[in-house]
Design a protein around this motif. Structure first.
Motif, short mmCIF file in Angstrom:
data_model
loop_
_atom_site.label_atom_id
_atom_site.label_comp_id
_atom_site.label_asym_id
_atom_site.label_seq_id
_atom_site.Cartn_x
_atom_site.Cartn_y
_atom_site.Cartn_z
N GLU A 111 0.85 -1.19 0.00
CA GLU A 111 0.00 0.00 0.00
C GLU A 111 0.89 1.24 0.00
OE1 GLU A 111 -2.22 -0.74 3.56
OE2 GLU A 111 -0.74 0.22 4.85
N VAL A 112 0.31 2.33 -0.44
CA VAL A 112 1.07 3.57 -0.47
C VAL A 112 0.87 4.33 0.84
CG1 VAL A 112 -0.80 4.95 -1.53
CG2 VAL A 112 1.60 5.62 -1.85
N VAL A 113 1.95 4.90 1.35
CA VAL A 113 1.91 5.71 2.57
C VAL A 113 1.87 7.19 2.21
CG1 VAL A 113 3.10 6.29 4.72
CG2 VAL A 113 3.17 3.93 3.84
N LEU A 114 2.78 7.58 1.34
CA LEU A 114 2.83 8.95 0.84
C LEU A 114 3.09 8.87 -0.66
CD1 LEU A 114 5.14 10.54 3.58
CD2 LEU A 114 2.68 11.01 3.32
N HIS A 157 5.30 4.69 14.46
CA HIS A 157 5.61 6.10 14.23
C HIS A 157 6.51 6.22 13.00
CE1 HIS A 157 3.85 7.24 18.09
NE2 HIS A 157 4.51 6.21 18.62
N ARG A 158 6.28 7.34 12.24
CA ARG A 158 7.03 7.55 11.01
C ARG A 158 7.37 9.03 10.87
NH1 ARG A 158 2.53 4.17 7.71
NH2 ARG A 158 1.31 5.63 8.96
N ILE A 159 8.50 9.28 10.22
CA ILE A 159 8.94 10.66 9.98
C ILE A 159 9.54 10.72 8.58
CG2 ILE A 159 11.17 10.24 11.06
CD1 ILE A 159 11.14 13.15 12.03
N ALA A 160 9.32 11.85 7.86
CA ALA A 160 9.86 11.97 6.51
C ALA A 160 10.06 13.44 6.15
CB ALA A 160 8.91 11.32 5.50
N VAL A 161 11.01 13.64 5.26
CA VAL A 161 11.24 14.97 4.69
C VAL A 161 10.50 15.02 3.35
CG1 VAL A 161 12.93 16.60 3.78
CG2 VAL A 161 13.46 15.24 5.84
N ASN A 178 10.17 23.06 1.56
CA ASN A 178 10.71 21.92 2.32
C ASN A 178 9.98 21.81 3.65
OD1 ASN A 178 13.85 20.83 3.67
ND2 ASN A 178 12.63 19.77 2.16
N PHE A 179 9.47 20.56 3.93
CA PHE A 179 8.67 20.34 5.13
C PHE A 179 9.18 19.10 5.89
CE2 PHE A 179 5.91 23.01 2.70
CZ PHE A 179 5.03 23.63 3.59
N LEU A 180 8.84 19.08 7.16
CA LEU A 180 9.09 17.88 7.99
C LEU A 180 7.73 17.31 8.37
CD1 LEU A 180 11.34 16.19 9.39
CD2 LEU A 180 10.84 17.52 11.45
N TRP A 181 7.56 16.02 8.05
CA TRP A 181 6.29 15.34 8.29
C TRP A 181 6.49 14.27 9.36
CZ3 TRP A 181 5.13 10.09 7.42
CH2 TRP A 181 3.77 9.74 7.40
N VAL A 182 5.63 14.29 10.38
CA VAL A 182 5.71 13.31 11.47
C VAL A 182 4.30 12.76 11.73
CG1 VAL A 182 6.30 12.86 13.87
CG2 VAL A 182 7.68 14.46 12.53
N ASP A 183 4.16 11.45 11.56
CA ASP A 183 2.90 10.75 11.86
C ASP A 183 1.68 11.46 11.25
OD1 ASP A 183 4.25 8.75 13.19
OD2 ASP A 183 3.94 9.62 15.18
N ILE A 188 13.31 8.36 14.53
CA ILE A 188 12.16 8.36 15.43
C ILE A 188 12.13 7.05 16.20
CG2 ILE A 188 10.52 7.35 13.80
CD1 ILE A 188 8.48 9.49 14.83
N ASN A 189 11.65 7.08 17.44
CA ASN A 189 11.59 5.85 18.24
C ASN A 189 10.15 5.43 18.50
OD1 ASN A 189 10.62 7.43 20.39
ND2 ASN A 189 12.54 7.33 21.55
N ASP A 190 9.98 4.34 19.22
CA ASP A 190 8.65 3.79 19.44
C ASP A 190 7.79 4.64 20.37
OD1 ASP A 190 8.71 1.62 17.74
OD2 ASP A 190 9.57 0.25 19.25
N PHE A 191 8.39 5.64 21.01
CA PHE A 191 7.63 6.55 21.86
C PHE A 191 7.24 7.82 21.12
CE2 PHE A 191 10.08 3.87 24.71
CZ PHE A 191 9.11 3.45 25.60
N GLY A 192 7.61 7.88 19.85
CA GLY A 192 7.25 9.05 19.05
C GLY A 192 8.20 10.21 19.15
#
Length: 743
Positions: free
Chosen positions: A159-162, A192-196, A207-212, A237-241
């Motif tokens: 599946e697609v996430v972004l 949890h996920r993070i991406a530029v 330019n943006f920072l995307w988190v969850d 990123i860790n399991d606690f966000g």
């Protein structure tokens, strides 16, 4: 510094081709390091923990070739990486081909296909994430990028996430090549996920920072540190966000590079961290955050005085990088000890991560993994290295620590390992342990109970003790000195040695092989002595008369006295007036030297211990004196089994002197003193054996002295003829010249 080489250029991990390249580390949920690399034969491999788990040539159907440097694993045997398969880009897992260029791209318009794959990753659950370029119009050219995932690790679940063109709030992901940046991260749990991201709009604010699912930072927005965000690079990123990201601000070039925690800058170029100034041209090379709240990060910087350096840091608290960070390794400053002897085996000449490298160099274990350039003095090689990374010593009990007293004392209850002191930790605990060498070897100077090895502890100390039976028994195989029992050590080894006097004297009764040997004397027949007095002889002197005599060396004494023979021969022969007894112990009883003189009244008894021996009867010279009854005794005599006579081995005839005198027999070893006649003893006889026998001597008789020839006349004892018959039958009789004619 100490460390462990996981894999190095030139190694042959499978016994075949040699390693020529190792790529960035990715620590998985089981704290295993995983990476891909190249062989010198053009093949490639997947390495997890300490083993090559896959080689491109293992696929016997398809041809696997050049690889993307990024990969990941779940800590349970599954992995994913991006090689070329039959000349085209692909994703490949432990199950085989996962996706190929030309496969349908899910989440895009129908007919869209994958045209490239990069940056694959995997969670602890086995979910696979990847970035892919997508062709949406069939021209084979990338029209946009997407971030995809397969929750169960199969393409069917993809599946697609972004994706390019996807709206997020008021913004839309750009459909150009930079819409989905390669800088993304997923927590091990996948929660949890993070991406530029690059969004559509002006290039100076896109330019943006995307988190969850949310945009948390935007280029040119205020950073909160007096300047504005300029761009974003690495993310974690860790399991606690909680998350980290790096980038630049629009501030001065000497302070624009930064690392931010949960949206706030916590470290930037120009700061001093762990005593190191991140000087001008400094940049972030790698970042990571674990579920323990610790952070690992690498900076490159250029101290003008010494030249460009790279340092890996560990922060005990990711929210306070400056205050809790410590330097783990620095290029050109540190060396590497890989065998634990405390001496450098390599100089560290590089930390090979290029700027802004997506990697995961930290797990939930007290280690970091980095690729180092190593110089052993002969050549330079690249290696994946495991380095200890601990917060021990900061006075705070951090993860992996049992204690932390913040001091460098290794002899107290909390040594510098931050583990509670225990026997076997290698640090002697003051007042409790005598020693602690940290091993399980009981044969060295420190026992496993942390007690100094000593003789008697029951453990043989190698090179120091021959044995150690922990008892005080010196008669067994091991002496109390911890030396093995041997003949000559002065201690009788029970059941093995008869004796052990610790010397080399063969004549003292104990031979050099620790066996007992008999010690005997010599019976000597010498000159009769009549009178009163005392004499001493060893070896079997027969004494007649009353008084006392000790026989040493064989002087035959007639007269007044008693005889005691020690270690010599009991000689029965000359009649004695009165009562005489002889006792011999430990020797051979000899009835061989029969000395015939003038019979006298009396009785005699003899006791001998040993073997009875019969020899030759000889006639002694009688000497005028005073007879009296007495007792003769011989003790511990050795019997001579030889021929006795004037010219036999039992001794030569001595000379007598009338009067009050004393004499010492030099050749016979006897001595005498007193009134009457004394005699010089004869020569020493031969030694006999040992045994026990008791005989009755002659009975009483009456006689007188004939002064004209110094012979006794009168009545014989009734036992005299018996002794003569015995002597004649057993010996060849010889007469001595110059004596009286036969009676």
């Amino acid at each position: 510094m100490s460390g462990t080489i996981v894999l190095r250029q030139g190694d042959t991990p499978t016994g075949g081709p040699a390693v020529v390249d190792v790529h960035a580390p990715y620590v998985n949920a089981s704290n295993e390091v995983a990476f891909v690399g190249l062989y010198d034969n053009g093949d490639h491999f997947v390495f997890i923990d300490d083993t090559v788990v896959w080689e491109g040539s293992d696929d016997l159907i398809d041809v696997l070739s050049s690889i993307d440097p990024h990969m990941d694993s779940n800590g349970m045997g599954a992995f994913v990486y991006a090689p070329d398969v039959n000349g085209v880009d692909a994703l490949y897992t432990n199950a085989g081909i996962f996706a190929l260029v030309g496969d349908p791209a899910v989440g895009f318009i129908p007919g869209s296909t994958y045209v490239s794959f990069s940056f694959p990753s995997m969670t602890s659950t086995g979910a696979i994430y990847w970035r892919a370029g997508v062709d949406s119009n069939g021209d084979g050219i990338e029209d946009g990028f997407g971030l995809f995932r397969a929750p169960d690790g199969t393409l069917a679940s993809a599946e697609v996430v972004l994706r390019a063109g996807q709206p997020i709030g008021a913004f839309v992901i750009d459909d150009n090549a930079q819409g989905i940046d390669g800088d993304y991260a997923v927590a091990e749990s996948g929660m949890h996920r993070i991406a530029v991201l690059n969004m559509e709009g002006p290039s100076d604010t896109d330019n943006f920072l995307w988190v969850d699912g949310a945009l948390v930072a935007r280029e040119l927005d205020p950073s909160g540190a007096g300047d504005n965000w300029d761009n974003f690079d690495l993310v974690a990123i860790n399991d606690f966000g909680h998350y980290l990201f790096s980038g630049d601000t629009d501030g001065p070039d000497t302070s624009d590079d930064f690392i931010a925690y949960d949206g706030s800058i916590v470290l930037r170029e120009g700061d001093v961290v762990a005593g190191i100034t991140l000087e001008s041209s400094a940049s972030v090379r790698a970042i990571g955050i674990n579920d323990l709240g610790q952070a690992a990060f690498m900076w490159g910087y250029d101290p003008l005085a010494v030249g460009f350096r790279k340092t890996v840091f560990l922060a005990c608290d990711a929210a306070d990088l400056v205050g809790t960070a410590r330097a783990i390794v620095t290029s050109f400053e540190d060396d590497l000890d890989v065998d634990g002897d405390g001496a450098a085996d390599f100089d560290i000449v590089d930390l090979t991560a290029p700027p802004n490298t997506p990697t995961r160099l930290l797990g939930e274990a007290p280690y970091v993994y980095v690729t180092l350039g190593l110089d052993d003095g002969l050549s330079q090689t690249e290696a994946m290295v495991e380095l200890p990374a601990s917060c021990c010593g900061n006075g705070i009990i951090d993860p992996f620590e049992q204690c932390d007293d913040g001091n460098p004392d290794d002899t107290d209850l909390c040594p510098t390992t931050c583990q509670v002191a225990f026997c076997g930790d290698g640090f002697p605990l003051a007042g409790v342990e005598e020693c602690d060498d940290g091993n399980l070897d009981d044969s060295d100077a420190c026992l496993v109970g942390c007690i100094v090895a000593t003789c008697g502890d029951g453990v043989v100390q190698v090179g120091v003790e021959e044995c150690d039976d922990a008892d005080l028994d010196d008669t067994d195989d091991c002496l109390t000195s911890c030396e093995a029992a041997t003949c000559g050590d002065g201690v009788v080894h029970a059941g093995v040695e008869e004796c052990d006097d610790g010397n080399f004297d063969q004549t003292d009764g104990c031979a050099n092989d620790c066996t007992i040997v008999p010690v005997g004397g010599t019976d000597s027949m010498g000159t009769d002595s009549m009178g009163s007095g005392s004499a001493s002889a060893s070896g079997g002197t027969d004494s007649m008369g009353s008084g006392s005599a000790s026989a040493s060396g064989g002087t035959d004494s007639m007269g007044s006295g008693s005889a005691s023979a020690s270690g010599g021969t009991d000689s029965m022969g000359t009649d004695s007036m009165g009562s005489a007894s002889a006792s011999a112990s430990g020797g051979t009883d000899s009835m061989g030297t029969d000395s015939m003189g003038t019979d006298s009244m009396g009785s005699a008894s003899a006791s001998a211990s040993g073997t009875e021996s019969m020899g030759t009867e000889s006639m002694g010279t009688e000497s005028m004196g005073t007879e009296s009854a007495g007792t003769m005794s011989a003790s511990a005599g050795t019997v001579s089994d030889g021929t006795v006579g004037l010219d036999d081995t039992a001794g030569t005839v001595g000379s007598a002197t009338v009067g009050d005198a004393s004499a010492e027999g030099d050749s016979g070893g006897g001595s005498g003193a007193g009134d009457g006649v004394s005699a010089t003893g004869g020569t020493m006889g031969t030694a006999g054996g040992s045994g026990t026998e008791t005989e009755d001597g002659q009975s009483a008789g009456v006689g007188s002295v004939d002064s004209s020839c110094n012979c006794r006349t009168g009545r014989r004892s009734p036992w005299g003829p018996l002794w003569i018959v015995l002597g004649a039958g057993l010996f060849r009789r010889r007469r001595r010249p110059g004596l009286c004619s036969p009676r």
